[in-house]
Design a protein around this motif. Structure first.
Motif, PDB file in Angstrom:
ATOM      1  N   GLU A   1      -8.021   4.798  -8.312  1.00 49.73           N
ATOM      2  CA  GLU A   1      -7.674   3.838  -7.255  1.00 49.73           C
ATOM      3  C   GLU A   1      -7.041   4.548  -6.064  1.00 49.73           C
ATOM      4  O   GLU A   1      -7.340   4.245  -4.917  1.00 49.73           O
ATOM      5  CB  GLU A   1      -6.697   2.774  -7.791  1.00 49.73           C
TER       6      GLU A   1
ATOM      7  N   GLU B   1       0.807  -1.217   0.000  1.00 46.54           N
ATOM      8  CA  GLU B   1       0.000   0.000   0.000  1.00 46.54           C
ATOM      9  C   GLU B   1       0.841   1.269   0.000  1.00 46.54           C
ATOM     10  O   GLU B   1       1.852   1.340   0.679  1.00 46.54           O
ATOM     11  CB  GLU B   1      -0.883   0.020   1.257  1.00 46.54           C
TER      12      GLU B   1
ATOM     13  N   ARG C   1      -9.244   4.915   3.601  1.00 53.12           N
ATOM     14  CA  ARG C   1      -8.376   4.923   4.779  1.00 53.12           C
ATOM     15  C   ARG C   1      -8.798   6.005   5.784  1.00 53.12           C
ATOM     16  O   ARG C   1      -8.830   5.783   6.982  1.00 53.12           O
ATOM     17  CB  ARG C   1      -6.931   5.141   4.335  1.00 53.12           C
TER      18      ARG C   1
ATOM     19  N   SER D   1      -9.757   6.430  -4.165  1.00 55.50           N
ATOM     20  CA  SER D   1     -10.570   5.456  -3.441  1.00 55.50           C
ATOM     21  C   SER D   1      -9.852   4.947  -2.188  1.00 55.50           C
ATOM     22  O   SER D   1     -10.443   4.841  -1.113  1.00 55.50           O
ATOM     23  CB  SER D   1     -10.915   4.297  -4.368  1.00 55.50           C
ATOM     24  N   ARG D   2      -8.559   4.661  -2.319  1.00 55.19           N
ATOM     25  CA  ARG D   2      -7.793   4.164  -1.166  1.00 55.19           C
ATOM     26  C   ARG D   2      -7.654   5.215  -0.079  1.00 55.19           C
ATOM     27  O   ARG D   2      -7.815   4.923   1.090  1.00 55.19           O
ATOM     28  CB  ARG D   2      -6.400   3.703  -1.601  1.00 55.19           C
TER      29      ARG D   2
END
Length: 150
Positions: A95, A4, A103, A98-99
């Motif tokens: 992406e 990540e 989080r 979105s992450r």
């Protein structure tokens, strides 16, 4: 994919991806995302693009160091080809967004679950509130499963 990306800062007063990236980091990522994901980008290309459009000129080494830092933070991956380092995005812009949103939401819902639930109950949009409650339930369930497997 690599592990990540390191998203450890959140600035609610900043626009868009600058909430989690510095201005130069964001400009570099936006340029890289504007290209084909399999194209790869070298520092010189980013430097020339930024040098043209920034009112205050920028040093090549500043761009190089920032791209290296983005690779250490796992936003970019780097491959050496001949004498050049070629950078590729680890995530698409969507992406990434979105992450980082996930989080931040997870952090808020876990650390302030009472206040978050209280606020969800006051939302006029009940489908959105129900979706957020479901997300909190999913996070809680996943965390309990992780604790059980430790």
């Amino acid at each position: 994919m690599a592990s990540e990306p390191d998203i450890s800062v959140f600035r609610p007063d900043r626009p868009g991806i600058r909430k989690v990236l510095g201005d130069l980091e964001a400009e570099i990522m936006e340029y890289i995302w504007s290209r084909s994901p399999d194209q790869g980008t070298i520092v010189r290309e980013v430097f020339e693009e930024l040098y043209e459009r920034r009112p205050k000129q920028i040093a090549y080494t500043t761009v190089m160091n920032t791209m290296s830092r983005l690779a250490k933070k796992r936003f970019l991956r780097v491959e050496k080809k001949d004498q050049a380092y070629i950078y590729y995005p680890n995530l698409t812009q969507q992406e990434f967004v979105s992450r980082f949103v996930g989080r931040i939401l997870e952090d808020l819902l876990i650390n302030f679950s009472g206040a978050a639930l209280e606020r969800l109950n006051t939302l006029p949009d009940s489908p959105a509130a129900a979706q957020a409650r479901q997300y909190l339930d999913d996070i809680t369930r996943r965390r309990q499963e992780e604790e059980e497997h430790e």
